[in-house]
Structure formats: structure tokens, C-alpha cells
Write a protein that holds these residues in place. Structure first.
Motif, PDB file in Angstrom:
ATOM      1  N   LEU A 190       0.813  -1.211   0.000  1.00  0.00           N
ATOM      2  CA  LEU A 190       0.000   0.000   0.000  1.00  0.00           C
ATOM      3  C   LEU A 190       0.852   1.270   0.000  1.00  0.00           C
ATOM      4  CD1 LEU A 190      -2.821  -0.833   2.591  1.00  0.00           C
ATOM      5  CD2 LEU A 190      -3.144  -0.358   0.159  1.00  0.00           C
ATOM      6  N   SER A 191       2.000   1.222   0.644  1.00  0.00           N
ATOM      7  CA  SER A 191       2.687   2.475   0.961  1.00  0.00           C
ATOM      8  C   SER A 191       4.054   2.664   0.315  1.00  0.00           C
ATOM      9  CB  SER A 191       2.861   2.588   2.483  1.00  0.00           C
ATOM     10  OG  SER A 191       3.622   1.505   2.989  1.00  0.00           O
ATOM     11  N   VAL A 192       4.660   1.624  -0.246  1.00  0.00           N
ATOM     12  CA  VAL A 192       6.029   1.743  -0.756  1.00  0.00           C
ATOM     13  C   VAL A 192       6.028   1.751  -2.277  1.00  0.00           C
ATOM     14  CG1 VAL A 192       8.326   0.721  -0.795  1.00  0.00           C
ATOM     15  CG2 VAL A 192       6.941   0.596   1.291  1.00  0.00           C
ATOM     16  N   ARG A 193       6.693   2.747  -2.837  1.00  0.00           N
ATOM     17  CA  ARG A 193       6.865   2.851  -4.287  1.00  0.00           C
ATOM     18  C   ARG A 193       8.301   3.275  -4.572  1.00  0.00           C
ATOM     19  NH1 ARG A 193       2.677   1.021  -3.611  1.00  0.00           N
ATOM     20  NH2 ARG A 193       0.654   1.373  -4.593  1.00  0.00           N
ATOM     21  N   GLY A 194       9.034   2.437  -5.308  1.00  0.00           N
ATOM     22  CA  GLY A 194      10.404   2.785  -5.667  1.00  0.00           C
ATOM     23  C   GLY A 194      11.298   3.037  -4.469  1.00  0.00           C
ATOM     24  N   GLY A 195      11.036   2.352  -3.370  1.00  0.00           N
ATOM     25  CA  GLY A 195      11.849   2.517  -2.177  1.00  0.00           C
ATOM     26  C   GLY A 195      11.427   3.648  -1.271  1.00  0.00           C
ATOM     27  N   ARG A 196      10.546   4.530  -1.743  1.00  0.00           N
ATOM     28  CA  ARG A 196      10.019   5.625  -0.930  1.00  0.00           C
ATOM     29  C   ARG A 196       8.693   5.214  -0.283  1.00  0.00           C
ATOM     30  NH1 ARG A 196      11.676  10.926  -2.265  1.00  0.00           N
ATOM     31  NH2 ARG A 196      13.915  10.917  -2.705  1.00  0.00           N
ATOM     32  N   VAL A 197       8.255   5.979   0.722  1.00  0.00           N
ATOM     33  CA  VAL A 197       7.076   5.615   1.510  1.00  0.00           C
ATOM     34  C   VAL A 197       6.019   6.708   1.430  1.00  0.00           C
ATOM     35  CG1 VAL A 197       6.232   4.954   3.795  1.00  0.00           C
ATOM     36  CG2 VAL A 197       8.551   4.316   3.093  1.00  0.00           C
ATOM     37  N   ASP A 198       4.786   6.287   1.239  1.00  0.00           N
ATOM     38  CA  ASP A 198       3.635   7.191   1.278  1.00  0.00           C
ATOM     39  C   ASP A 198       3.086   7.165   2.703  1.00  0.00           C
ATOM     40  OD1 ASP A 198       1.293   8.599   1.021  1.00  0.00           O
ATOM     41  OD2 ASP A 198       0.668   7.618  -0.833  1.00  0.00           O
ATOM     42  N   TYR A 199       3.614   8.052   3.545  1.00  0.00           N
ATOM     43  CA  TYR A 199       3.205   8.062   4.948  1.00  0.00           C
ATOM     44  C   TYR A 199       1.767   8.539   5.126  1.00  0.00           C
ATOM     45  CZ  TYR A 199       8.060   7.119   6.077  1.00  0.00           C
ATOM     46  OH  TYR A 199       9.308   6.534   6.166  1.00  0.00           O
ATOM     47  N   ARG A 200       1.294   9.364   4.213  1.00  0.00           N
ATOM     48  CA  ARG A 200      -0.120   9.769   4.278  1.00  0.00           C
ATOM     49  C   ARG A 200      -1.032   8.561   4.112  1.00  0.00           C
ATOM     50  NH1 ARG A 200       2.054  14.149   1.221  1.00  0.00           N
ATOM     51  NH2 ARG A 200       1.871  16.159   2.325  1.00  0.00           N
ATOM     52  N   ARG A 201      -0.654   7.669   3.199  1.00  0.00           N
ATOM     53  CA  ARG A 201      -1.448   6.457   2.981  1.00  0.00           C
ATOM     54  C   ARG A 201      -1.403   5.561   4.217  1.00  0.00           C
ATOM     55  NH1 ARG A 201      -2.602   3.484  -1.840  1.00  0.00           N
ATOM     56  NH2 ARG A 201      -4.278   2.013  -1.297  1.00  0.00           N
ATOM     57  N   LEU A 202      -0.240   5.490   4.843  1.00  0.00           N
ATOM     58  CA  LEU A 202      -0.124   4.692   6.064  1.00  0.00           C
ATOM     59  C   LEU A 202      -1.014   5.242   7.170  1.00  0.00           C
ATOM     60  CD1 LEU A 202       3.624   3.713   6.678  1.00  0.00           C
ATOM     61  CD2 LEU A 202       1.691   2.189   6.288  1.00  0.00           C
ATOM     62  N   ARG A 203      -1.120   6.551   7.258  1.00  0.00           N
ATOM     63  CA  ARG A 203      -1.992   7.152   8.279  1.00  0.00           C
ATOM     64  C   ARG A 203      -3.454   6.883   7.967  1.00  0.00           C
ATOM     65  NH1 ARG A 203      -0.237  10.947  12.011  1.00  0.00           N
ATOM     66  NH2 ARG A 203      -2.309  11.880  12.031  1.00  0.00           N
ATOM     67  N   ALA A 204      -3.788   6.908   6.693  1.00  0.00           N
ATOM     68  CA  ALA A 204      -5.186   6.708   6.305  1.00  0.00           C
ATOM     69  C   ALA A 204      -5.614   5.249   6.433  1.00  0.00           C
ATOM     70  CB  ALA A 204      -5.398   7.193   4.869  1.00  0.00           C
ATOM     71  N   GLU A 205      -4.665   4.331   6.248  1.00  0.00           N
ATOM     72  CA  GLU A 205      -4.990   2.898   6.301  1.00  0.00           C
ATOM     73  C   GLU A 205      -3.999   2.200   7.234  1.00  0.00           C
ATOM     74  OE1 GLU A 205      -5.919   1.166   2.422  1.00  0.00           O
ATOM     75  OE2 GLU A 205      -5.647   3.160   1.563  1.00  0.00           O
ATOM     76  N   PRO A 206      -4.174   2.366   8.548  1.00  0.00           N
ATOM     77  CA  PRO A 206      -3.175   1.906   9.512  1.00  0.00           C
ATOM     78  C   PRO A 206      -3.295   0.447   9.928  1.00  0.00           C
ATOM     79  CG  PRO A 206      -4.936   3.026  10.670  1.00  0.00           C
ATOM     80  CD  PRO A 206      -5.276   3.126   9.195  1.00  0.00           C
ATOM     81  N   HIS A 207      -4.389  -0.218   9.582  1.00  0.00           N
ATOM     82  CA  HIS A 207      -4.713  -1.492  10.236  1.00  0.00           C
ATOM     83  C   HIS A 207      -3.716  -2.602   9.930  1.00  0.00           C
ATOM     84  CE1 HIS A 207      -8.341   0.436  11.514  1.00  0.00           C
ATOM     85  NE2 HIS A 207      -8.706   0.681  10.257  1.00  0.00           N
ATOM     86  N   SER A 208      -3.275  -2.727   8.703  1.00  0.00           N
ATOM     87  CA  SER A 208      -2.376  -3.824   8.351  1.00  0.00           C
ATOM     88  C   SER A 208      -1.062  -3.726   9.115  1.00  0.00           C
ATOM     89  CB  SER A 208      -2.104  -3.842   6.842  1.00  0.00           C
ATOM     90  OG  SER A 208      -3.289  -4.100   6.130  1.00  0.00           O
ATOM     91  N   LEU A 209      -0.485  -2.532   9.161  1.00  0.00           N
ATOM     92  CA  LEU A 209       0.771  -2.353   9.897  1.00  0.00           C
ATOM     93  C   LEU A 209       0.566  -2.624  11.384  1.00  0.00           C
ATOM     94  CD1 LEU A 209       3.749  -1.548   9.871  1.00  0.00           C
ATOM     95  CD2 LEU A 209       3.027   0.841  10.137  1.00  0.00           C
ATOM     96  N   ASP A 210      -0.526  -2.113  11.947  1.00  0.00           N
ATOM     97  CA  ASP A 210      -0.788  -2.337  13.369  1.00  0.00           C
ATOM     98  C   ASP A 210      -1.031  -3.816  13.666  1.00  0.00           C
ATOM     99  OD1 ASP A 210      -0.541   0.370  13.690  1.00  0.00           O
ATOM    100  OD2 ASP A 210      -2.679   0.759  13.864  1.00  0.00           O
ATOM    101  N   ASP A 211      -1.716  -4.504  12.767  1.00  0.00           N
ATOM    102  CA  ASP A 211      -1.968  -5.935  12.975  1.00  0.00           C
ATOM    103  C   ASP A 211      -0.663  -6.728  12.946  1.00  0.00           C
ATOM    104  OD1 ASP A 211      -4.650  -5.416  13.171  1.00  0.00           O
ATOM    105  OD2 ASP A 211      -5.162  -6.128  11.162  1.00  0.00           O
ATOM    106  N   TYR A 212       0.256  -6.348  12.061  1.00  0.00           N
ATOM    107  CA  TYR A 212       1.551  -7.031  12.022  1.00  0.00           C
ATOM    108  C   TYR A 212       2.311  -6.802  13.325  1.00  0.00           C
ATOM    109  CZ  TYR A 212       6.465  -7.829  11.268  1.00  0.00           C
ATOM    110  OH  TYR A 212       7.758  -8.254  11.425  1.00  0.00           O
ATOM    111  N   LEU A 213       2.351  -5.563  13.794  1.00  0.00           N
ATOM    112  CA  LEU A 213       3.085  -5.274  15.024  1.00  0.00           C
ATOM    113  C   LEU A 213       2.468  -6.002  16.218  1.00  0.00           C
ATOM    114  CD1 LEU A 213       3.818  -1.499  14.439  1.00  0.00           C
ATOM    115  CD2 LEU A 213       5.494  -3.347  14.524  1.00  0.00           C
ATOM    116  N   GLN A 214       1.156  -6.171  16.212  1.00  0.00           N
ATOM    117  CA  GLN A 214       0.520  -6.941  17.277  1.00  0.00           C
ATOM    118  C   GLN A 214       0.898  -8.414  17.182  1.00  0.00           C
ATOM    119  OE1 GLN A 214      -1.452  -5.469  19.827  1.00  0.00           O
ATOM    120  NE2 GLN A 214      -0.854  -7.456  20.669  1.00  0.00           N
ATOM    121  N   ALA A 215       0.996  -8.920  15.950  1.00  0.00           N
ATOM    122  CA  ALA A 215       1.356 -10.326  15.758  1.00  0.00           C
ATOM    123  C   ALA A 215       2.754 -10.625  16.279  1.00  0.00           C
ATOM    124  CB  ALA A 215       1.255 -10.700  14.283  1.00  0.00           C
ATOM    125  N   ILE A 216       3.722  -9.733  16.034  1.00  0.00           N
ATOM    126  CA  ILE A 216       5.077 -10.005  16.515  1.00  0.00           C
ATOM    127  C   ILE A 216       5.200  -9.720  18.013  1.00  0.00           C
ATOM    128  CG2 ILE A 216       6.147  -9.693  14.260  1.00  0.00           C
ATOM    129  CD1 ILE A 216       7.139  -6.951  15.195  1.00  0.00           C
TER     130      ILE A 216
END
Length: 275
Positions: A34-60
Motif C-alpha cells: 500500500l505504501s512503498v513505491r520505488g523505495g520511498r514511503v507514502d506516509y499519508r497512505r499509512l496514516r489513512a490505512e493503519p490497520h495492516s501495519l498495526d496488525d503485524y506489530l501486534q502479531a510479533i
């Protein structure tokens, strides 16, 4: 019957061994796609769609330390690289957009990760039953305990001069291939990894090699000409990859110096001029 009872009791006391050493990777893959293109990060997209990243951090966070201890070396390296990169993403996402605000940050760009107070040293993150900082993961676990110097080409601390962030997670089954590809990709980048100046008899390397050059030191390392043992090891390692004929020519000529590229600590935001 007593033996059977003992087995049943053991099963109740000892936690079930997990079927995988790679918890939550589907969620991390989703966040990265969702957020990485060409090695750069779309942090706005991460803020708008946080669930996948948060679910991964909860899993670990929930992954048992005992289970991780039984995983292969490759699985552990992949696990901790993914954990580090995900925590960096979450740290930046939660403070985005970043503007200069800390005393330490006075030495860095206004949109640098260094503007987040104690971002690398705060022990705020639970991973596999341990409460850790980013520095704990990088320096104690990955560099000291697991000791694969190629992790320096996979860890991404949200700076433009960092190696590019992949859009997929690292995995045990192809870790060696992935780290090899990351090493080549980074060193083939003349702005971030390596630039060969044949006319000036110099090789310009990322400051990552200045900061962590001892991680690449070979047992048979020795000074050669103007190169100290660490520099000689670095250049031999890079030359073994066969990615730069210019470097090979300088090494054969025997006149070569190592210089270091400026390190751009501006945020690796997808928007080049983002605040």
C-alpha cells in the motif's frame, strides 16, 4: 495411565509450538504494498490505512520468545529485519508530518526521523515478549547476536540515503537471495551506495560503511597501500560482487582511496518536497 496423564499435563503447561516462524507477514506485505513505491514511503497512505501495519506489530508482539528461539538463523534474521522496518514506519506514521522540534534534531533536517524524540533509544516496543528499542534490535540482536553484515542493506531508518525499502517482507526461504539483491541494488546506486571516480583514484561509499565498517572486516584483513584493513575488506567484499569494472581497475592499479558520500537524513517520503 500415569504416563498418559503426564503427557496431558505437559500439553496444558507448555505452549503450542507455532506452525510458522513468520507471524503476521501477510499483514506486513499488505502495508508495504500500500505504501512503498520505488523505495520511498507514502506516509499519508499509512496514516489513512493503519490497520495492516498495526496488525503485524501486534502479531510479533504476541509471538512467544520460546517459539522464536527454535527458529532457524535465517528466520530470525528475517524476523528482526521486518520488525525493525515496521517499527520505523509506525514511528514516523504516528508523528507525520514531521517538523523540526527536538534539541537533537537541530543537527538534522526539519523532516528527519531524528525530530522524533528518542526514536532510536526508547524501549517502547514489545517484540517476541521483549520490550525493546530500535537500537536494541539493530545493534544488540542483528549486529551482535545474528551477525550478518548484509542487514545494513535491508534496515531502513526512514532517511533518503538509507537503502531503499522493499515493497514485500523478508522471508526465511529466500533470505540469502534477498539480501544479496539488496546489497547489489544499494551499491549500484551512485547517489547512496557507491560511486567510483577512476580519474581521482577514489571510491565514494555510503557512510553506513564508515559507521559500521568493522561488521564487514574479514579474518585475513590487512592494510594495502593507502587502505587500512577495514577499507581493504570493504573493497574486496564489493569487488567480489562483480558490479563495478571501475573498482576492479583501481584495485589492480593499486592506487585507490576511500571517501564517503554525504548522508541525506531527510525523510524517505514519497513526496520529494513533503514537509
Amino acid at each position: 495411565m500415569r504416563a498418559m496423564s503426564a503427557i496431558c499435563l505437559w500439553a496444558l503447561v507448555v505452549p503450542a509450538w507455532p506452525a510458522t516462524c513468520e507471524p503476521g507477514l501477510a499483514e506486513l506485505d499488505t502495508a508495504l504494498r500500500l505504501s512503498v513505491r520505488g523505495g520511498r514511503v507514502d506516509y499519508r497512505r499509512l496514516r489513512a490505512e493503519p490497520h495492516s501495519l498495526d496488525d503485524y506489530l501486534q502479531a510479533i508482539a504476541d509471538f512467544p520468545a520460546l517459539s522464536l528461539s527454535g527458529c532457524s538463523h535465517a528466520a530470525k534474521v528475517a524476523f528482526w529485519i521486518n520488525a525493525y522496518n515496521a517499527i520505523v514506519l509506525r514511528s514516523v506514521r504516528d508523528q507525520y508530518p514531521i517538523h523540526g522540534r527536538t534539541f537533537v534534531g537541530l543537527a538534522f533536517p526539519r523532516n528527519s526521523i531524528w525530530q522524533i524524540s528518542r526514536v532510536f533509544t526508547r524501549r517502547d516496543w514489545v517484540v517476541a515478549g521483549q520490550t525493546l528499542s530500535l537500537d536494541d534490535i539493530e545493534h544488540r540482536i542483528l549486529r551482535r547476536e545474528l551477525a550478518d553484515p548484509r542487514v545494513h542493506f535491508a534496515l531502513v531508518c526512514a532517511a533518503r540515503s538509507c537503502p531503499p525499502l522493499r515493497s514485500t517482507a523478508y522471508r526465511e526461504m529466500d533470505l540469502d537471495t534477498s539480501l544479496e539483491a539488496q546489497t547489489r541494488r544499494f551499491l549500484s546506486d551512485p547517489e547512496r551506495g557507491m560511486r567510483v571516480d577512476e580519474a581521482g583514484n577514489a571510491v565514494w561509499l555510503s557512510k553506513i560503511f564508515k559507521w559500521f565498517g568493522e561488521d564487514f572486516l574479514r579474518p585475513d584483513a590487512a592494510s594495502v597501500g593507502d587502505l587500512d584493513a577495514r577499507e581493504s575488506s570493504l573493497l574486496r567484499m564489493i569487488d567480489d560482487l562483480g558490479i563495478s569494472p571501475g573498482l576492479r581497475r583501481l584495485l589492480l592499479a593499486g592506487e585507490i582511496r576511500v571517501r564517503y558520500l554525504d548522508y541525506d537524513w531527510q525523510l524517505n517520503d514519497m513526496q520529494k518536497d513533503a514537509p
